[in-house]
Design a protein around this motif. Structure first.
Motif, PDB file in Angstrom:
ATOM      1  N   ASN A  41      23.652  -1.468 -60.933  1.00 24.51           N
ATOM      2  CA  ASN A  41      22.437  -0.730 -60.829  1.00 24.51           C
ATOM      3  C   ASN A  41      21.321  -1.665 -60.237  1.00 24.51           C
ATOM      4  OD1 ASN A  41      23.522   1.722 -61.604  1.00 24.51           O
ATOM      5  ND2 ASN A  41      22.813   1.407 -63.688  1.00 24.51           N
ATOM      6  N   THR A  42      20.200  -0.929 -59.717  1.00 24.63           N
ATOM      7  CA  THR A  42      19.152  -1.692 -59.285  1.00 24.63           C
ATOM      8  C   THR A  42      17.893  -1.086 -59.984  1.00 24.63           C
ATOM      9  OG1 THR A  42      20.140  -2.422 -57.120  1.00 24.63           O
ATOM     10  CG2 THR A  42      17.767  -2.930 -57.553  1.00 24.63           C
ATOM     11  N   THR A  43      17.129  -1.880 -60.752  1.00 24.66           N
ATOM     12  CA  THR A  43      15.828  -1.504 -61.346  1.00 24.66           C
ATOM     13  C   THR A  43      14.732  -1.776 -60.573  1.00 24.66           C
ATOM     14  OG1 THR A  43      16.813  -1.316 -63.470  1.00 24.66           O
ATOM     15  CG2 THR A  43      14.682  -1.169 -63.500  1.00 24.66           C
ATOM     16  N   PHE A  44      13.850  -0.783 -59.977  1.00 25.32           N
ATOM     17  CA  PHE A  44      12.884  -1.148 -59.342  1.00 25.32           C
ATOM     18  C   PHE A  44      11.465  -0.815 -60.260  1.00 25.32           C
ATOM     19  CE2 PHE A  44      15.491  -0.264 -56.186  1.00 25.32           C
ATOM     20  CZ  PHE A  44      15.080  -0.947 -55.044  1.00 25.32           C
ATOM     21  N   LEU A  45      10.567  -2.214 -60.205  1.00 23.89           N
ATOM     22  CA  LEU A  45       9.154  -2.021 -60.814  1.00 23.89           C
ATOM     23  C   LEU A  45       8.000  -1.871 -59.931  1.00 23.89           C
ATOM     24  CD1 LEU A  45       9.681  -4.811 -63.432  1.00 23.89           C
ATOM     25  CD2 LEU A  45      10.443  -2.508 -63.892  1.00 23.89           C
ATOM     26  N   ILE A  46       7.762  -0.666 -60.013  1.00 24.43           N
ATOM     27  CA  ILE A  46       6.497  -0.264 -59.074  1.00 24.43           C
ATOM     28  C   ILE A  46       5.069  -0.006 -59.614  1.00 24.43           C
ATOM     29  CG2 ILE A  46       5.882   1.281 -56.894  1.00 24.43           C
ATOM     30  CD1 ILE A  46       9.042   2.151 -57.282  1.00 24.43           C
ATOM     31  N   GLY A  47       4.086  -0.690 -59.453  1.00 19.05           N
ATOM     32  CA  GLY A  47       2.729  -0.510 -59.809  1.00 19.05           C
ATOM     33  C   GLY A  47       2.108   0.245 -58.827  1.00 19.05           C
ATOM     34  N   THR A  48       1.316   1.262 -59.052  1.00 17.59           N
ATOM     35  CA  THR A  48       0.543   1.828 -58.144  1.00 17.59           C
ATOM     36  C   THR A  48      -0.628   2.692 -58.689  1.00 17.59           C
ATOM     37  OG1 THR A  48       1.010   3.536 -56.288  1.00 17.59           O
ATOM     38  CG2 THR A  48       1.935   4.147 -58.148  1.00 17.59           C
ATOM     39  N   GLU A  49      -1.468   3.166 -57.890  1.00 13.76           N
ATOM     40  CA  GLU A  49      -2.473   3.830 -58.159  1.00 13.76           C
ATOM     41  C   GLU A  49      -1.978   5.352 -58.646  1.00 13.76           C
ATOM     42  OE1 GLU A  49      -5.401   2.602 -58.837  1.00 13.76           O
ATOM     43  OE2 GLU A  49      -4.848   0.659 -58.075  1.00 13.76           O
ATOM     44  N   ASP A  50      -2.930   5.935 -59.748  1.00 13.64           N
ATOM     45  CA  ASP A  50      -2.543   7.285 -60.108  1.00 13.64           C
ATOM     46  C   ASP A  50      -2.364   8.365 -58.997  1.00 13.64           C
ATOM     47  OD1 ASP A  50      -2.836   6.021 -62.675  1.00 13.64           O
ATOM     48  OD2 ASP A  50      -4.443   7.294 -63.120  1.00 13.64           O
ATOM     49  N   TYR A  51      -3.095   8.225 -57.916  1.00 12.33           N
ATOM     50  CA  TYR A  51      -3.086   9.281 -56.903  1.00 12.33           C
ATOM     51  C   TYR A  51      -1.816   8.852 -55.963  1.00 12.33           C
ATOM     52  CZ  TYR A  51      -4.851   5.741 -53.568  1.00 12.33           C
ATOM     53  OH  TYR A  51      -5.346   4.713 -52.666  1.00 12.33           O
ATOM     54  N   ARG A  52      -1.139   7.903 -56.050  1.00 11.44           N
ATOM     55  CA  ARG A  52      -0.138   7.559 -55.065  1.00 11.44           C
ATOM     56  C   ARG A  52       1.270   7.782 -55.913  1.00 11.44           C
ATOM     57  NH1 ARG A  52       0.403   2.707 -51.605  1.00 11.44           N
ATOM     58  NH2 ARG A  52       1.355   4.474 -50.588  1.00 11.44           N
ATOM     59  N   VAL A  53       1.258   8.259 -57.313  1.00 14.16           N
ATOM     60  CA  VAL A  53       2.413   8.544 -57.787  1.00 14.16           C
ATOM     61  C   VAL A  53       3.301   9.368 -57.297  1.00 14.16           C
ATOM     62  CG1 VAL A  53       3.366   9.158 -60.253  1.00 14.16           C
ATOM     63  CG2 VAL A  53       1.564   7.545 -60.260  1.00 14.16           C
ATOM     64  N   ASP A  54       2.985  10.662 -57.086  1.00 14.07           N
ATOM     65  CA  ASP A  54       3.577  11.680 -56.454  1.00 14.07           C
ATOM     66  C   ASP A  54       4.115  11.391 -55.088  1.00 14.07           C
ATOM     67  OD1 ASP A  54       2.996  13.468 -58.455  1.00 14.07           O
ATOM     68  OD2 ASP A  54       1.523  14.357 -57.362  1.00 14.07           O
ATOM     69  N   LYS A  55       3.560  10.457 -54.255  1.00 11.98           N
ATOM     70  CA  LYS A  55       4.207   9.835 -53.150  1.00 11.98           C
ATOM     71  C   LYS A  55       5.310   9.008 -53.474  1.00 11.98           C
ATOM     72  CE  LYS A  55       4.470   9.321 -48.653  1.00 11.98           C
ATOM     73  NZ  LYS A  55       5.609  10.191 -47.895  1.00 11.98           N
ATOM     74  N   ALA A  56       5.286   8.180 -54.432  1.00 14.84           N
ATOM     75  CA  ALA A  56       6.272   7.202 -54.657  1.00 14.84           C
ATOM     76  C   ALA A  56       7.463   7.930 -55.293  1.00 14.84           C
ATOM     77  CB  ALA A  56       5.711   6.297 -55.797  1.00 14.84           C
ATOM     78  N   VAL A 100       7.423   6.847 -65.771  1.00 14.86           N
ATOM     79  CA  VAL A 100       6.065   6.565 -65.232  1.00 14.86           C
ATOM     80  C   VAL A 100       5.546   6.324 -66.498  1.00 14.86           C
ATOM     81  CG1 VAL A 100       4.289   7.703 -64.179  1.00 14.86           C
ATOM     82  CG2 VAL A 100       6.469   8.373 -63.320  1.00 14.86           C
ATOM     83  N   LEU A 101       4.757   5.231 -66.611  1.00 13.22           N
ATOM     84  CA  LEU A 101       4.110   4.670 -67.839  1.00 13.22           C
ATOM     85  C   LEU A 101       2.516   4.390 -67.451  1.00 13.22           C
ATOM     86  CD1 LEU A 101       6.731   2.024 -68.719  1.00 13.22           C
ATOM     87  CD2 LEU A 101       6.675   4.500 -69.649  1.00 13.22           C
ATOM     88  N   PRO A 102       1.916   4.463 -68.087  1.00 14.21           N
ATOM     89  CA  PRO A 102       0.316   4.184 -67.839  1.00 14.21           C
ATOM     90  C   PRO A 102       0.383   2.487 -68.278  1.00 14.21           C
ATOM     91  CG  PRO A 102       0.725   5.136 -70.200  1.00 14.21           C
ATOM     92  CD  PRO A 102       1.818   5.269 -69.628  1.00 14.21           C
ATOM     93  N   ILE A 103      -0.602   2.301 -67.572  1.00 13.47           N
ATOM     94  CA  ILE A 103      -0.955   0.960 -67.410  1.00 13.47           C
ATOM     95  C   ILE A 103      -2.310   0.402 -67.899  1.00 13.47           C
ATOM     96  CG2 ILE A 103      -1.177  -1.342 -66.106  1.00 13.47           C
ATOM     97  CD1 ILE A 103       1.842  -0.469 -66.378  1.00 13.47           C
ATOM     98  N   GLU A 104      -2.555  -0.091 -68.837  1.00 13.29           N
ATOM     99  CA  GLU A 104      -3.803  -0.565 -69.263  1.00 13.29           C
ATOM    100  C   GLU A 104      -4.665  -1.714 -68.612  1.00 13.29           C
ATOM    101  OE1 GLU A 104      -4.488  -1.332 -73.654  1.00 13.29           O
ATOM    102  OE2 GLU A 104      -2.725   0.445 -74.076  1.00 13.29           O
ATOM    103  N   GLY A 105      -3.753  -2.719 -68.087  1.00 14.57           N
ATOM    104  CA  GLY A 105      -4.585  -3.631 -67.076  1.00 14.57           C
ATOM    105  C   GLY A 105      -3.491  -4.099 -66.216  1.00 14.57           C
ATOM    106  N   PHE A 106      -4.054  -4.813 -64.960  1.00 12.11           N
ATOM    107  CA  PHE A 106      -3.193  -5.439 -64.237  1.00 12.11           C
ATOM    108  C   PHE A 106      -3.938  -6.729 -63.493  1.00 12.11           C
ATOM    109  CE2 PHE A 106      -2.875  -5.947 -59.188  1.00 12.11           C
ATOM    110  CZ  PHE A 106      -1.269  -6.060 -59.427  1.00 12.11           C
ATOM    111  N   HIS A 107      -3.128  -7.690 -63.672  1.00 12.86           N
ATOM    112  CA  HIS A 107      -3.847  -9.142 -63.343  1.00 12.86           C
ATOM    113  C   HIS A 107      -2.944  -9.755 -62.282  1.00 12.86           C
ATOM    114  CE1 HIS A 107      -6.192  -8.399 -66.749  1.00 12.86           C
ATOM    115  NE2 HIS A 107      -5.491  -8.041 -67.294  1.00 12.86           N
ATOM    116  N   GLN A 108      -3.423 -10.396 -61.191  1.00 16.95           N
ATOM    117  CA  GLN A 108      -2.496 -11.252 -60.504  1.00 16.95           C
ATOM    118  C   GLN A 108      -3.081 -12.578 -60.567  1.00 16.95           C
ATOM    119  OE1 GLN A 108      -2.547  -9.095 -56.418  1.00 16.95           O
ATOM    120  NE2 GLN A 108      -0.252  -9.453 -56.732  1.00 16.95           N
ATOM    121  N   PHE A 109      -2.316 -13.468 -60.792  1.00 21.21           N
ATOM    122  CA  PHE A 109      -2.869 -14.926 -60.755  1.00 21.21           C
ATOM    123  C   PHE A 109      -2.274 -15.830 -59.750  1.00 21.21           C
ATOM    124  CE2 PHE A 109      -2.740 -13.281 -65.103  1.00 21.21           C
ATOM    125  CZ  PHE A 109      -4.321 -13.567 -65.429  1.00 21.21           C
TER     126      PHE A 109
END
Length: 109
Positions: A41-56, A100-109
């Protein structure tokens, strides 16, 4: 923001990956193995804004098709050999299992 975790069969992973790129979704692909059929299998992790979830979810649904496949059952390791079926059986594979899980924070370093 949401985290979409999609587990798809390897046969669908390249199609899904290309479709996600075409629709400007960023994803991380992880190799994984199914527990029931022990298949790739392949597991995809996709972070997106709430309004784009339906499109994803629509992109995932369009890219991952379920199909029937003959599989040879694994011989029992002990115990109840009388319930063992020695011939291939048809099972439904493919499609996608999506969380589909809620995300409390997102950081890119």
């Amino acid at each position: 923001m949401k985290m979409i975790i999609a587990v798809v069969q390897d046969k669908d992973s390249n199609r899904l990956s290309a479709a996600l790129v075409d629709h400007n979704f960023q994803a991380t692909k992880l190799a994984s193995t199914g527990g029931f059929l022990k298949s790739g299998n392949t597991t995809f992790l996709i972070g997106t804004e709430d309004y784009r979830v339906d499109k994803a979810l629509a992109v995932i649904k369009d890219s991952c098709q379920s199909r029937n496949q003959l599989v040879a059952p694994v011989a029992p390791m002990g115990g109840h050999a009388d319930s063992y079926v020695p011939y291939p059986i048809e099972v439904q594979v493919g499609g996608a299992t999506v969380f589909v899980l809620p995300i409390e924070g997102f950081h890119q370093f």
